[in-house]
Design a protein around this motif. Structure first.
Motif, PDB file in Angstrom:
ATOM      1  N   SER A  10       0.865  -1.181   0.000  1.00 35.82           N
ATOM      2  CA  SER A  10       0.000   0.000   0.000  1.00 35.82           C
ATOM      3  C   SER A  10       0.900   1.229   0.000  1.00 35.82           C
ATOM      4  N   LYS A  11       0.285   2.394  -0.179  1.00 40.03           N
ATOM      5  CA  LYS A  11       1.050   3.639  -0.220  1.00 40.03           C
ATOM      6  C   LYS A  11       1.836   3.845   1.082  1.00 40.03           C
ATOM      7  N   TYR A  12       1.306   3.328   2.196  1.00 38.89           N
ATOM      8  CA  TYR A  12       1.909   3.630   3.502  1.00 38.89           C
ATOM      9  C   TYR A  12       2.737   2.494   4.090  1.00 38.89           C
ATOM     10  N   THR A  27       0.783   2.239  13.070  1.00 41.33           N
ATOM     11  CA  THR A  27       0.077   3.353  12.403  1.00 41.33           C
ATOM     12  C   THR A  27      -1.073   2.827  11.533  1.00 41.33           C
ATOM     13  N   LEU A  28      -0.990   1.551  11.132  1.00 44.00           N
ATOM     14  CA  LEU A  28      -2.061   0.943  10.328  1.00 44.00           C
ATOM     15  C   LEU A  28      -2.747  -0.163  11.145  1.00 44.00           C
ATOM     16  N   VAL A  71      -6.039  -1.750   9.966  1.00 46.60           N
ATOM     17  CA  VAL A  71      -5.901  -2.637   8.798  1.00 46.60           C
ATOM     18  C   VAL A  71      -5.371  -4.000   9.249  1.00 46.60           C
ATOM     19  N   SER A 119      -5.443   3.337  -3.251  1.00 44.68           N
ATOM     20  CA  SER A 119      -6.340   4.386  -2.759  1.00 44.68           C
ATOM     21  C   SER A 119      -5.747   5.764  -2.999  1.00 44.68           C
ATOM     22  N   PRO A 157      -6.385  10.684   0.877  1.00 45.38           N
ATOM     23  CA  PRO A 157      -5.310  10.990   1.825  1.00 45.38           C
ATOM     24  C   PRO A 157      -5.684  10.480   3.205  1.00 45.38           C
ATOM     25  N   GLU A 214      -6.003  10.360   7.241  1.00 42.11           N
ATOM     26  CA  GLU A 214      -6.239  11.284   8.364  1.00 42.11           C
ATOM     27  C   GLU A 214      -6.598  12.696   7.917  1.00 42.11           C
ATOM     28  N   GLY A 239     -10.095  13.286   7.224  1.00 41.40           N
ATOM     29  CA  GLY A 239     -11.545  13.390   7.388  1.00 41.40           C
ATOM     30  C   GLY A 239     -12.342  12.915   6.187  1.00 41.40           C
ATOM     31  N   GLY A 255     -12.594   9.689   5.341  1.00 39.62           N
ATOM     32  CA  GLY A 255     -13.063   8.313   5.564  1.00 39.62           C
ATOM     33  C   GLY A 255     -12.144   7.233   5.031  1.00 39.62           C
ATOM     34  N   SER A 271     -10.037   5.293   6.483  1.00 33.60           N
ATOM     35  CA  SER A 271      -9.975   4.051   7.273  1.00 33.60           C
ATOM     36  C   SER A 271     -11.203   3.186   7.020  1.00 33.60           C
ATOM     37  N   ILE A 298     -11.081   1.739   3.351  1.00 30.88           N
ATOM     38  CA  ILE A 298     -10.156   0.614   3.197  1.00 30.88           C
ATOM     39  C   ILE A 298     -10.708  -0.632   3.883  1.00 30.88           C
ATOM     40  N   THR A 315      -9.076   1.922  14.960  1.00 27.66           N
ATOM     41  CA  THR A 315      -8.441   3.142  14.422  1.00 27.66           C
ATOM     42  C   THR A 315      -8.837   4.383  15.221  1.00 27.66           C
ATOM     43  N   HIS A 316     -10.116   4.493  15.577  1.00 26.15           N
ATOM     44  CA  HIS A 316     -10.677   5.756  16.100  1.00 26.15           C
ATOM     45  C   HIS A 316     -11.095   5.738  17.541  1.00 26.15           C
ATOM     46  N   THR A 375      -8.556  12.020  14.431  1.00 30.23           N
ATOM     47  CA  THR A 375      -9.958  11.909  14.851  1.00 30.23           C
ATOM     48  C   THR A 375     -10.086  11.319  16.257  1.00 30.23           C
TER      49      THR A 375
HETATM   50  N1  LIG Z   1      -3.653   3.713   1.493  1.00 34.59           N
HETATM   51  C1  LIG Z   1      -3.778   3.108   2.695  1.00 34.59           C
HETATM   52  N2  LIG Z   1      -3.136   1.966   2.943  1.00 34.59           N
HETATM   53  C2  LIG Z   1      -3.254   1.333   4.126  1.00 34.59           C
HETATM   54  N3  LIG Z   1      -4.002   1.779   5.156  1.00 34.59           N
HETATM   55  C3  LIG Z   1      -4.660   2.920   4.987  1.00 34.59           C
HETATM   56  C4  LIG Z   1      -4.583   3.657   3.764  1.00 34.59           C
HETATM   57  N4  LIG Z   1      -5.360   4.755   3.868  1.00 34.59           N
HETATM   58  C5  LIG Z   1      -5.894   4.704   5.120  1.00 34.59           C
HETATM   59  N5  LIG Z   1      -5.495   3.613   5.787  1.00 34.59           N
HETATM   60  C6  LIG Z   1      -5.933   3.207   7.127  1.00 34.59           C
HETATM   61  O1  LIG Z   1      -6.779   4.222   7.644  1.00 34.59           O
HETATM   62  C7  LIG Z   1      -6.217   4.817   8.821  1.00 34.59           C
HETATM   63  C8  LIG Z   1      -6.425   6.326   8.792  1.00 34.59           C
HETATM   64  O2  LIG Z   1      -7.702   6.533   9.126  1.00 34.59           O
HETATM   65  P1  LIG Z   1      -8.233   7.829   9.906  1.00 34.59           P
HETATM   66  O3  LIG Z   1      -7.218   8.316  10.882  1.00 34.59           O
HETATM   67  O4  LIG Z   1      -9.555   7.491  10.418  1.00 34.59           O
HETATM   68  O5  LIG Z   1      -8.343   8.848   8.755  1.00 34.59           O
HETATM   69  P2  LIG Z   1      -9.607   9.234   7.914  1.00 34.59           P
HETATM   70  O6  LIG Z   1      -9.993  10.532   8.504  1.00 34.59           O
HETATM   71  O7  LIG Z   1      -9.095   9.323   6.529  1.00 34.59           O
HETATM   72  O8  LIG Z   1     -10.623   8.142   8.087  1.00 34.59           O
HETATM   73  C9  LIG Z   1      -4.777   4.418   8.792  1.00 34.59           C
HETATM   74  O9  LIG Z   1      -4.268   4.339  10.104  1.00 34.59           O
HETATM   75  C10 LIG Z   1      -4.809   3.078   8.121  1.00 34.59           C
HETATM   76  O10 LIG Z   1      -5.149   2.084   9.063  1.00 34.59           O
END
Ligand SMILES: Nc1ncnc2c1ncn2[C@@H]1O[C@H](COP(=O)(O)OP(=O)(O)O)[C@@H](O)[C@H]1O
Ligand SMILES: C[C@@](O)(CCOP(=O)(O)O)CC(=O)O
Length: 315
Positions: A50-52, A63-64, A67, A91, A94, A96, A98, A100, A102, A105, A137-138, A184
């Motif tokens: 994934s990108k991250y 951080t993930l 997932v 994906s 972007p 974090e 806002g 959606g 998380s 995915i 995550t939240h 969040t």
């Molecule tokens: N491209 C991606 N690859 C892997 N995990 C992702 C990716 N984009 C988002 N995530 C998941 O979503 C989480 C971020 O979600 P969150 O902080 O709720 O932000 P958002 O406000 O976009 O929902 C990350 O910690 C990760 O678990």
């Protein structure tokens, strides 16, 4: 060789973020133009790309965590033959901000797993998996994101209502990414602390946001763009009192207003992330978009509200 695919999309909360956690209504719209695609195939490596993060599933970083947790859960429930995988997440949302990411995915991942193992997936089960991942995550999530990233239609959500509705509005929402990560989990916890300290004042702010959602619904249905813009401004003032604004989002909202936007607000968890600004025409939306870019927006999107007049086919 087994293969699975799952899709989903982003969302933006038009009105009612944070208040929705306290049972007040909120409205969110799907962003079907920002899709998320997860592909899984049988592969001895057991890797995620994934990108991250690219690497072993067992070593997915904290951080993930949402997932990682979800992959483990789906694997435990569905993978009777203990196969290994290669999972890819594609994906443009972007992280974090806002929008959606998380929830989107989590939804695409769940759909891909069920597809891989050729299992049918009821909406209720899908939502359960997404909300479990969202909780990691939240912390405790309202459930609004989960519903909107799997819906083709706008969602009005409160503790006792889930309504999918369409409206014929000819405005445009311009989304601007401040480039600042909004946490969040932290903002929801901080609003909760403020609420515990002063229930009367903070409770009144949350109630005002709930009222803004009711006005927003009427404005969208009756195409009252001026009133909708004023309601955006009003809600943003209240979200600011809840300590959810930062100078960058203030700057973007001010720039949008100077470029002729009818109103603007923070969207989602706040204290960073994205803002949304209402524009009355495509021409105006383009001017607002330019102003946002000039003022440092990292990314921008123009979303015509007319697409919510009828159900959009996502697949
Ligand atoms: N491209 C991606 N690859 C892997 N995990 C992702 C990716 N984009 C988002 N995530 C998941 O979503 C989480 C971020 O979600 P969150 O902080 O709720 O932000 P958002 O406000 O976009 O929902 C990350 O910690 C990760 O678990
Ligand atoms: C603040 C809140 O109302 C919305 C959060 O949206 P996002 O995860 O920042 O996209 C929290 C929730 O509804 O669970």
């Amino acid at each position: 060789m087994l293969k699975g695919i799952g899709k989903s999309h982003g969302k933006t909360i038009i009105m009612g973020e944070h208040a929705v956690v306290y049972g007040y209504p909120a409205i969110a719209v799907p962003l079907v133009s920002i899709p998320v695609i997860v592909k899984i195939k049988q592969n001895p490596e057991n890797i995620l790309s994934s990108k991250y993060y690219v690497g072993k599933i067992s070593q997915i970083p904290d951080t993930l965590s949402g997932v990682k947790y979800l992959i483990e859960l789906l694997d435990e429930h569905l993978n009777k033959d203990k196969i290994n995988y290669a999972i890819s997440i594609d994906s443009n949302l972007p992280i974090e901000r806002g929008l959606g990411s998380s929830a989107a995915i989590a939804a695409a991942l769940t759909r891909a797993f069920f597809d891989l193992f050729d299992q049918s997936l009821e909406t209720e089960t899908l939502l359960e998996y997404v909300n479990k991942s969202e909780t990691v995550t939240h912390g405790k999530a309202s459930g609004l994101d989960a519903l909107t990233v799997i819906s083709n239609e706008p969602v009005l959500y409160s503790k006792d209502t889930i309504e999918h509705f369409n409206f014929s509005s000819d405005g445009f929402i311009v989304i601007g990414d401040s480039g600042v990560k909004g946490k969040t989990k932290e903002t929801v916890a901080d609003v909760h602390k403020m609420y515990q300290t002063d229930k009367a004042t903070i409770g009144a702010y949350l109630e005002q946001l709930g009222t803004c959602t009711s006005t927003t619904k009427k404005s969208l249905i009756n195409n009252k763009l001026r009133l909708l813009g004023q309601t955006f401004d009003q809600a943003n003032a209240t979200l600011t009192k809840l300590n959810l604004a930062i100078p960058k989002t203030d700057q973007l909202i001010a720039a949008a207003k100077n470029a002729g936007s009818l109103g603007g607000k923070i969207t989602g968890g706040g204290r960073g992330g994205c803002i949304i600004a209402l524009a009355k025409s495509l021409n105006n939306a383009t001017m607002v978009q330019k102003a946002l870019i000039k003022n440092g927006a990292e990314q921008t999107w123009i979303q015509p509200l007319s697409i919510y007049a009828e159900e959009t086919d996502v697949d």
